[in-house]
Design an enzyme around this catalytic site. Structure first.
Site, PDB file in Angstrom:
ATOM      1  N   LYS A   1       0.844  -1.199   0.000  1.00  0.00           N
ATOM      2  CA  LYS A   1       0.000   0.000   0.000  1.00  0.00           C
ATOM      3  C   LYS A   1       0.878   1.248   0.000  1.00  0.00           C
ATOM      4  CE  LYS A   1      -3.850   2.062   2.651  1.00  0.00           C
ATOM      5  NZ  LYS A   1      -4.709   1.913   3.848  1.00  0.00           N
TER       6      LYS A   1
ATOM      7  N   SER B   1      -9.708   1.985   2.913  1.00  0.00           N
ATOM      8  CA  SER B   1      -8.835   2.680   2.016  1.00  0.00           C
ATOM      9  C   SER B   1      -7.855   1.784   1.257  1.00  0.00           C
ATOM     10  CB  SER B   1      -8.023   3.720   2.806  1.00  0.00           C
ATOM     11  OG  SER B   1      -7.186   3.083   3.743  1.00  0.00           O
TER      12      SER B   1
ATOM     13  N   SER C   1      -9.885  -0.381   7.164  1.00  0.00           N
ATOM     14  CA  SER C   1      -9.287  -0.215   5.835  1.00  0.00           C
ATOM     15  C   SER C   1      -8.593  -1.455   5.286  1.00  0.00           C
ATOM     16  CB  SER C   1      -8.287   0.946   5.849  1.00  0.00           C
ATOM     17  OG  SER C   1      -8.967   2.174   5.731  1.00  0.00           O
TER      18      SER C   1
END
Lengths: 101, 491
Positions: B80, B155, B179
């Site tokens: 990420k 996210s 997330s």
């Protein structure tokens, strides 16, 4: 009754808060954010329903206590590596626009 | 080893590499070729550098030829865009970090690097991990591999989509209110949020420091456990990491067979009125599957569940307003043109942050102001205590808790973009685990009538990470939901 009616709570003023947060906003953007943030704050006021009398606040859920280490220097980023991402640097330093007239 | 290398999970890839059925270079090439093919539809990745990846893969192959037998040697992992990998960009999906190249490894990355992993690509995220759909990224939205008209969740939507679409066998992500778990549920993969303090946050772009936790996403619990095990544990550079030993989680997960002797609590409050009927049906069926595996199902109560999201929002916005003060155009990233320093700060932040980040920074700054802090911030901290007490009471009656991850399956792109509060509400069932510091797992448990994945959430007390993973592993031994693949990129 909402909280703002019942108590002397500082009203949300987008210009004042944006100044504290150091965020420049265009006029239309500021107007939209004023409305949006008021809506969000109204939504968070559901927390007023919870009985928190004599309930201590939780600041952290970390395990154990704050730890100390010996005060000995450790290798950090080399100056060149630290400056590599700078938008502007000169003579081993970060360069910024002037602070004073 | 059967199937194409892109279909392999972490353990299959590791086994194939160990047996030299495939080289790390060949495996990386297969994944990069698949990314080339699917990225125009998915936009799961924010950056990849084939040359650098293949250089790392060659080094892994050479090490193996020299006798190196580390279990994860040559295994590719996607990361990420909030975790620093030395030499790779790290932008948190934000314009304000454009051009920033990390000069060091996050601790989680350094540990995976030491274990032999290759960092194959960076994955898309909501800007500064603020969002539940991966639509607020400066790189544009990521799409759900099961239905590209829908969001992957957020996210960590890029990590979830990449693992689901088989662009990587595993990915790293972060979870402050769901997330990892929510996008895992939306994309039909396994996502694990470790207990707060289990994985170092050093080198991770901070959103809300008292809530953020780094964790793995993979296509099975066993694979997630392998990545978790490699990066978990105390780190002198993050004083909130725990000194408690991690243990051999992977061995425990591999030995998991059934759920006999386990008391599994099901909170009535998780089945709230807003819960989609199709999701509820699948999750109830999954609870029945757990019962069939030997678990004793008990009803528990978490009375403050419904307040979790608003509570998270106030606290995380406050913490973010402090954490994001560092983005001022001086040391890295984007800088706006201005003649005077103060104006440069204001313009840099005004132009560099997107709409959602600005909303939260304004909320966070406001709730910390004199005249508002008592009513908002302090109250939220007190509600957090009540949420923690809910769990303490529940865990007195059960070993672990099971319920839905999300209120709905993946929603269409744009559906919640203009209604921030509806977006926030989506994390209603996941935020409480962060507030209480628990560990929580999302495993695929079926599909809605429209064919969209549904996730089962398993929560365990703080530092019972091994228990949560063992339950998930037992569930996956008895079910095949996690083996379903989105029909993408088949010729």
């Amino acid at each position: 009754m909402t909280m703002n009616d019942s108590k002397n709570v500082r009203p949300f003023d987008v210009r004042g808060v944006a100044g504290l947060a150091r965020i420049a906003l265009a006029d239309d953007e500021a107007a939209a954010l004023q409305t949006q943030v008021e809506g969000i704050l109204a939504w968070t006021r559901q927390l007023q329903e919870v009985d928190v009398k004599d309930v201590p606040p939780t600041e952290s859920v970390a395990d154990g206590e704050t730890v100390w280490r010996e005060d000995v220097p450790e290798a950090g980023l080399e100056r060149e590596a630290a400056l590599k991402n700078a938008p502007l640097s000169r003579q081993g330093q970060f360069v910024v626009p002037k602070v004073l007239e | 080893m059967s199937g194409s290398p892109v279909d392999w999970g972490v353990s299959e890839a590791a086994d194939a590499l160990a047996r030299k059925e495939v080289s790390a270079v060949e495996l990386a090439q297969a994944l990069l070729a698949r990314a080339d093919k699917l990225e125009p539809q998915l936009n799961a990745l924010t950056w990849r550098d084939s040359e650098a990846v293949l250089t790392a893969a060659r080094a892994a192959d050479e090490a193996r030829a020299g006798g190196d037998s580390r279990p994860l040697l040559g295994v590719p992992v996607a990361v990420k865009d909030v975790l620093s990998v030395a030499g790779q960009p790290c932008t948190a999906g934000s314009k304000i970090l454009q051009g920033y190249v990390a000069p060091f490894d996050a601790t989680a990355i350094a540990r995976l690097r030491a274990a032999g992993c290759i960092f194959i690509a960076r994955t898309n995220t909501d800007e500064f991990a603020m969002g539940g759909s991966t639509e607020t990224s400066v790189y544009g939205p990521t799409r759900n591999p099961w239905d590209v008209a829908r969001v992957p969740g957020g996210s960590s939507g890029g990590s979830a989509a990449a693992v689901a679409a088989r662009l990587a066998p595993a990915a790293l992500a972060t979870d402050s209110s769901g997330s990892i778990r929510q996008p895992a549920a939306f994309c039909g993969v396994t996502g694990f949020k470790p207990s707060y303090g289990r994985v170092s946050r050093f080198g991770c772009v901070a959103l809300a420091s008292s809530l953020d936790q780094v964790g793995p996403m993979a296509r099975s619990v066993a694979d997630a456990a392998a990545i978790y095990q490699a990066m978990a544990g105390h780190d002198a550079r993050d004083s909130t990491t725990s000194a408690r030993p991690v243990g051999d989680v992977l061995a425990a997960v591999r030995a998991a067979k059934d759920l006999c002797g386990l008391k599994l609590g099901v909170p009535a409050e998780f089945f709230m009125p807003e819960l989609d009927a199709g999701v509820a049906q699948r999750v109830r069926a999954a609870v029945d599957e757990c019962r069939a595996l030997g678990a004793q199902i008990v009803e528990v109560s978490l009375p403050h569940t419904a307040y979790g999201m608003a509570d998270y929002f106030v606290l995380s916005a406050a913490e973010a307003s402090s954490n994001l003060a560092r983005y001022d155009g001086v040391r890295y990233g984007f800088r706006a043109d201005a003649d005077e320093l103060g104006d440069m700060y204001d313009q840099t932040r005004g132009q560099g942050f997107g709409a959602e980040v600005k909303r939260r920074l304004l909320v966070g700054t406001y709730v910390l102001c004199r005249g508002a802090a008592e009513e908002y911030y302090r109250r939220a901290q007190q509600v957090r205590t009540r949420i923690r007490r809910d769990f303490e009471q529940a865990f007195a009656a059960c070993d672990a808790i099971a319920g839905p991850v999300t209120l709905t399956a993946a929603f269409p792109l744009g559906a919640r973009r203009d209604d921030p509060v509806s977006m926030y509400r989506g994390d209603s069932l996941t935020a409480t685990a962060n507030l209480a510091g628990l560990c929580a797992l999302s495993v695929p448990c079926g599909f809605t009538a429209e064919g969209l994945p549904v996730g089962l959430q398993i929560l365990a007390p703080a530092f019972h990470d091994e228990l949560a993973l063992r339950i998930g592993a037992a569930y996956q031994q008895a079910t095949a939901w996690h083996e379903s693949r989105p029909p993408m990129g088949e010729d």
